[in-house]
Enzyme design. Structure first.
Site, mmCIF file in Angstrom:
data_model
loop_
_atom_site.group_PDB
_atom_site.id
_atom_site.type_symbol
_atom_site.label_atom_id
_atom_site.label_comp_id
_atom_site.label_asym_id
_atom_site.label_seq_id
_atom_site.Cartn_x
_atom_site.Cartn_y
_atom_site.Cartn_z
ATOM 1 N N TYR A 15 0.828 -1.213 0.000
ATOM 2 C CA TYR A 15 0.000 0.000 0.000
ATOM 3 C C TYR A 15 0.864 1.266 0.000
ATOM 4 C CZ TYR A 15 -4.420 -2.399 0.423
ATOM 5 O OH TYR A 15 -5.513 -3.155 0.161
ATOM 6 N N TYR A 142 -14.606 -4.282 2.794
ATOM 7 C CA TYR A 142 -13.224 -4.712 2.579
ATOM 8 C C TYR A 142 -13.050 -6.105 3.180
ATOM 9 C CZ TYR A 142 -8.226 -5.260 2.584
ATOM 10 O OH TYR A 142 -6.963 -5.769 2.381
ATOM 11 N N ASP A 234 -17.358 -11.798 8.564
ATOM 12 C CA ASP A 234 -15.913 -11.575 8.474
ATOM 13 C C ASP A 234 -15.479 -10.825 9.725
ATOM 14 O OD1 ASP A 234 -13.355 -10.737 8.038
ATOM 15 O OD2 ASP A 234 -13.720 -9.889 6.045
ATOM 16 N N LYS A 263 -5.913 -11.398 12.049
ATOM 17 C CA LYS A 263 -5.474 -10.232 12.830
ATOM 18 C C LYS A 263 -5.220 -10.540 14.323
ATOM 19 C CE LYS A 263 -6.450 -6.678 9.620
ATOM 20 N NZ LYS A 263 -7.523 -6.432 8.675
HETATM 21 C C1 LIG Z 1 -7.644 -6.920 7.182
HETATM 22 C C2 LIG Z 1 -8.917 -7.539 6.797
HETATM 23 C C3 LIG Z 1 -8.957 -8.639 5.926
HETATM 24 C C4 LIG Z 1 -7.726 -9.174 5.247
HETATM 25 O O1 LIG Z 1 -6.828 -9.724 6.160
HETATM 26 P P1 LIG Z 1 -5.287 -9.888 5.729
HETATM 27 O O2 LIG Z 1 -4.684 -10.675 6.843
HETATM 28 O O3 LIG Z 1 -4.739 -8.503 5.630
HETATM 29 O O4 LIG Z 1 -5.250 -10.620 4.446
HETATM 30 C C5 LIG Z 1 -10.183 -9.229 5.673
HETATM 31 N N1 LIG Z 1 -11.309 -8.754 6.226
HETATM 32 C C6 LIG Z 1 -11.309 -7.702 7.063
HETATM 33 C C7 LIG Z 1 -12.597 -7.252 7.668
HETATM 34 C C8 LIG Z 1 -10.118 -7.047 7.365
HETATM 35 O O5 LIG Z 1 -10.131 -5.970 8.159
#
Ligand SMILES: *Cc1c(COP(=O)(O)O)cnc(C)c1O
Length: 421
Positions: A15, A142, A234, A263
């Site tokens: 990025y 996202y 998600d 995360k």
């Molecule tokens: C960061 C994020 C992703 C992608 O995760 P990465 O480990 O960066 O591939 C997917 N969904 C959400 C909601 C996110 O915040």
């Protein structure tokens, strides 16, 4: 040469427009909410290193557990084999997730956790002989940077170079009191072709910390359930306490069919992805027909070191002190938000759990690329704070161990910026 100079010779950063970006800062050490660069300058990590860190940097307990694991087993192929960490982590997580979550599928990161979820849903319907291929997602969503995850994300500057290659997705608005009925009828119109609805519960992080109410999410989820549209929550960003409860779906009554995590899963120590699902989905892949197998896996699936850091992070997460810290941050954010809410440069300020986000009043230039963004970013870096505004949105999303003193320093610098910039 220092780290920064050596980096510039060989590295391409994520990025980052490498032509115009400031040189990267070489970080040599972390402790609690602090990071230290090679000149010894300290920074408060107010964005938890891209939202992953929850207990602080180089946490001694996680370090100890990871180190012990390294001496026992570093990795093993996860097809045909298993290991203690993967099993225990699945057992302990499924026990605290919504009760319908029964199986755990490991991968490497948030994007792959989403890829797995999408494949599970599409193939679930195929295996049942009902080929539904449409996916519903939110505008501005996202879900990651791999192709499938990009396809279910809102079309934006991030996806523009690839838009023509992304599969078609039905995008709907986030729900509110006014539009909920029309969203429900949009879903009903599509139901016979629709495999699933994927969403970031309560907060659209990358979109600029856009928040929406649990009540209307719950209503939308209930409607999807009634129409047999699978629900993919998600929780890559929202999982593990960010929204004030362990998981964002704890704010709603309807249980999703599939959940995605990454995360905070390992406390931000190791890359690990996890997709969980219901018995119903799992059972649709059981067959004597080999073509009904979920053909997905990564070399480092369920890496034992990553599982060990996730288990250590979970130990810390389940200590009463962590819940107290989350409540403390929530309360502090609220006082801060109320204090600056009426400032003429604050367009809006909103909060969910440990996340507070303020929109800087800029007139019309609100884009991700606004020049104010770079000015703010460098202003805070100079002050020893890592904040990465999304366009004109400044957000604070700290590790839960951040001290009151550190938090107050971040607030005071934002207030100072409001006066000076
Ligand atoms: C960061 C994020 C992703 C992608 O995760 P990465 O480990 O960066 O591939 C997917 N969904 C959400 C909601 C996110 O915040």
């Amino acid at each position: 040469m220092n780290l920064t100079e050596r980096d510039l010779q060989v590295i391409w950063h994520p990025y980052t427009q490498m032509k115009t970006a400031q040189p990267p800062i070489g970080i040599v050490r972390g402790e609690g909410a602090l990071l230290f660069d090679e000149e010894g300058k300290q920074y408060i990590d107010a964005v938890s290193s891209w939202w992953v860190n929850i207990h602080g940097h180089a946490h001694p307990y996680i370090a100890k557990k990871v180190s012990e694991q390294l001496h026992k087993l570093e990795h093993v192929i996860f097809a045909g084999f298993t290991h203690e960490g993967a099993v225990e982590l699945a057992e302990r997580l499924l026990a605290i997730l919504p009760a319908n979550q029964k199986k755990a599928f490991y991968s490497d990161n948030g994007s792959t956790a989403v890829e797995v979820a999408i494949k599970m849903c599409l193939q679930y319907w195929l295996n049942k002989g009902d080929q539904r291929t449409k996916i519903i997602a939110f505008n501005n969503a996202y879900h990651g940077d791999t192709f499938g995850a990009m396809a279910v994300s809102g079309r934006s500057a991030f996806t523009k170079a690839f838009d023509s290659l992304l599969f078609e997705v039905e995008f709907i608005d986030i729900p509110n009191k006014e539009n909920i009925e029309s969203l429900k009828s949009q879903i009903s119109d599509l139901k016979s072709q629709t495999a699933c609805f994927i969403f970031e519960p309560l907060i659209q992080g990358s979109a600029g910390m856009i928040m929406y109410e649990a009540e209307y999410l719950n209503e939308l989820m209930a409607h999807c359930r009634q129409e047999e549209v699978m629900l993919i929550a998600d929780e890559v960003f929202t999982g593990f306490g960010r929204t004030g409860k362990p998981f964002a779906t704890n704010h709603v009554q309807v249980e999703p069919d599939i959940m995605c995590f990454s995360k905070g899963l390992t406390g931000g120590t190791m890359a690990l992805g996890l997709t969980t699902c219901t018995q119903q989905i799992y059972d649709a892949f059981l067959s004597d027909d080999k073509l009904k197998t979920l053909f997905h896996g990564h070399s480092f699936t369920a890496n034992p070191i990553a599982c060990a850091s996730a288990l250590a992070s979970l130990d810390l997460f389940q200590q009463p002190e962590t819940a107290e810290n989350i409540d403390r941050i929530k309360a502090a954010h609220k006082v801060f938000a109320d204090r600056i809410r009426n400032h003429p440069k604050v367009k809006t300020i909103r909060q969910t759990g440990t996340i507070v986000a303020m929109e800087w009043e800029t007139g019309d230039n609100t884009s991700y690329f606004s020049s104010l963004r770079d000015k703010l970013y460098h202003y805070f870096l100079t002050a020893g704070i890592i904040l990465r505004p999304l366009g004109n949105v400044i957000y604070i999303l700290p590790p839960y161990c951040i001290t009151n003193e550190q938090l107050n320093y971040v607030y005071s610098k934002i207030e100072q910026a409001l006066e000076e910039l």
